[in-house]
Scaffold this active site. Sequence first.
Site: not given
Length: 755
Positions: A53, A55-57, A60, A75, A176
């Site tokens: 995975g 994402g922006g941050m 994973v 992560k 969130d």
Amino acid sequence: MAAGHQEGHGQGRDEGHERIHEQGREQGHRQGQGPEGQGALIQGRYRLHELIGRGGMGEVWRALDESLGRRIAVKCLKPVGHAGDAGFTRILQARFRREARVAAALQHRGVTVVHDFGEHDGLLFLVMELLDGRNLLQVLDDAQRHPLPVPDITDIAEQVADALAYTHNQGIVHRDLKPANIMRLSDGSVKICDFGIARLGHDIGFTSRLTGTGMAMGTPHYMSPEQIGSGAEVDHRSDLYSLGCVLYELATGRPPFDLEDAWSILVGHRDTEPEPPRARRPELPAELERLILDLLAKDPEDRPQDAADVGGRLKAMRAAAGAAAASSPPVLPGWAAGLSTGSAARSTRAHRMPAPARHEITGAWSTRALAVEAGPDTLAALAARHTEGIDLGRVGNWRQAYDLHTAVAADRDRALGTEHPDTLASRHEAAYCLGRLGRTEEALRLYEYVADVRRRVLGPDHPDTLVARHEAAYALGGLGRYLEAHQIYSDVLAARERTVGPEHPDTLHCKHNLAFNLGRLGRTDESYAMAVEVADVRARVLGPDHPETLVTRFEVGYAQGQAGRWAEALETYREVAAARARELGADHPDTLAARYETGICLGRLGRSADALALYEELVEARTRIAGSTDTETLRARHALGVNLGRLGHWDRALAEARDVAAVRERVLGGEHPDTLVSKREVAVGLGWLGRWSTALAVYQDVADARERVLGADHADTLTSRNDEAHCLEQLGRTAEAQALYRRVSAQQQGGPERL
């Protein structure tokens, strides 16, 4: 039966470790690496295996805790925007430790377990339990945004409410909550992920600011009104509003405010009443609609005041639904127990079909009873749409083909059942489209699902089962997981030889890809022998100039090159190029691919003038056919520049390398592997022209980028560090050069010394 695919082919290599794509699909494609890279060891304990995975941050990874032998997820979070600010870094690390401790203290079946956390080489990391399932965003997307069945919605909602009741009692607000943060596992249980991550994201630099001031954390489609703006207090009831947004989307297929831009969405949350869910889906129970609208109240005081209340209302709905079901006789036969009779889509989650009762079905499946439900016209229309999707793929419209196959799969799921062969055929085609769109991990998961269901329903040796397993192996190869691919290819090959014979086209197809995969595992002799065997059989059965024969002969040429037998490889590629020119035309992509490899062989044999002339023609052809910014045009131009350098034309070589690097950076991005290859060629040219100080800066830039993208221990990163050391040596900085050489050597040997 789902259609097969073209085979993968190893092609395209030069000093820059480049590859090209033969007939659109290359099996040896290298997966993008993360902040650490596949195989990296974090804190001497957590071994990263597979990126699952991004994402922006951060990313994973599927990983292994080598101390405990436990499979885990890691992560990695990478701060942005404050790289040189030591004060910011200290504050961030303190906040991270605080938030991670809070997350790690949560112990509830509905909350993802956090095992460990820390900092490693500038990365913040969390070690979590590895979950086997799909998040709700993936569930909705897989169903082409069709809503979930009501029992699934209430089941998910009840489990989420139970988890929120626990975390809110601990004084913790998620902030969130959204479909992507709610996982539904393969056993049907539900877990909430990423507690504390949203607030940490604000500090790291991924706040959802729209105006530059005062925007709180959260995702616009699921933000509560009190999160919009800087003055309102945010408490646990904000999570309940977000839960209402999630349930609205599960029930209707769309979020409550599905508008064109983020600001309009936020204004909708703040000022507009949502459209009642039953206006979009009339068969929803009134009590479920009432709960969703209560959760979406603008004023927190008007919402349910705690998650336990929400859970109680959901339990009451489930009890009422159970009582109603018990008092109503079933209208469908036992084998069709899961079929939907309304307009709502059924879940695509796999389930076992109950065994037939007294009314046995003849054959594996029967549509006779289903015709009452769906009608022959409906089934014929679905078959026509399935064929239309295949036709869209044939002309390269893979996005449209994927959308159509996914929609047909959902419709067939409702009409025929999740495990019906036609439903699985549509899902298989959707997976194939995902592969062509570069979404290989998603394709792999869908192929594995189809293969598993077909194995149960049709049997392990059924042709459709073997096709799905073959495609799963192909996807594994595309992700660089060659050992896993090898095992599946071997199993499929044995089954095909047993069921259809050694010279059947499907058997040869599998053997071809197995030969390719052996080459990627470094088993060059075996790869070559198997490719020769397949080519000989195909030449005898199909003819020497048949496209499939030429595909395998191309692979023979690659294996010859890998073994250093460049003269033989040159002859093979020339023969393939000539045959393809006769059969397909001089400008066909496959013909040009073979000519490209011919140039590689000429260069390896020291015949750079011949290679240069060939690449000049190839650049002209590629530009004329596909344009100056096409990736294959740029690859040919790169090879042309390499041969200019070999002939000592370094001014021209440097100009060519700079031009190609600039175009690749604009088209592909600054850290794309092809861009970095071209930048390295720029540094090579600068060095040959004696401009070592400028070359050093470029080499360092390439090495740093490769370390970020591929990891410090990746072979390409280490090559760039060696380049850097060589440059230091040329500048008389011998001590620095020797220290860097030693460090690279230690990393290559798996030693403890790191850059």
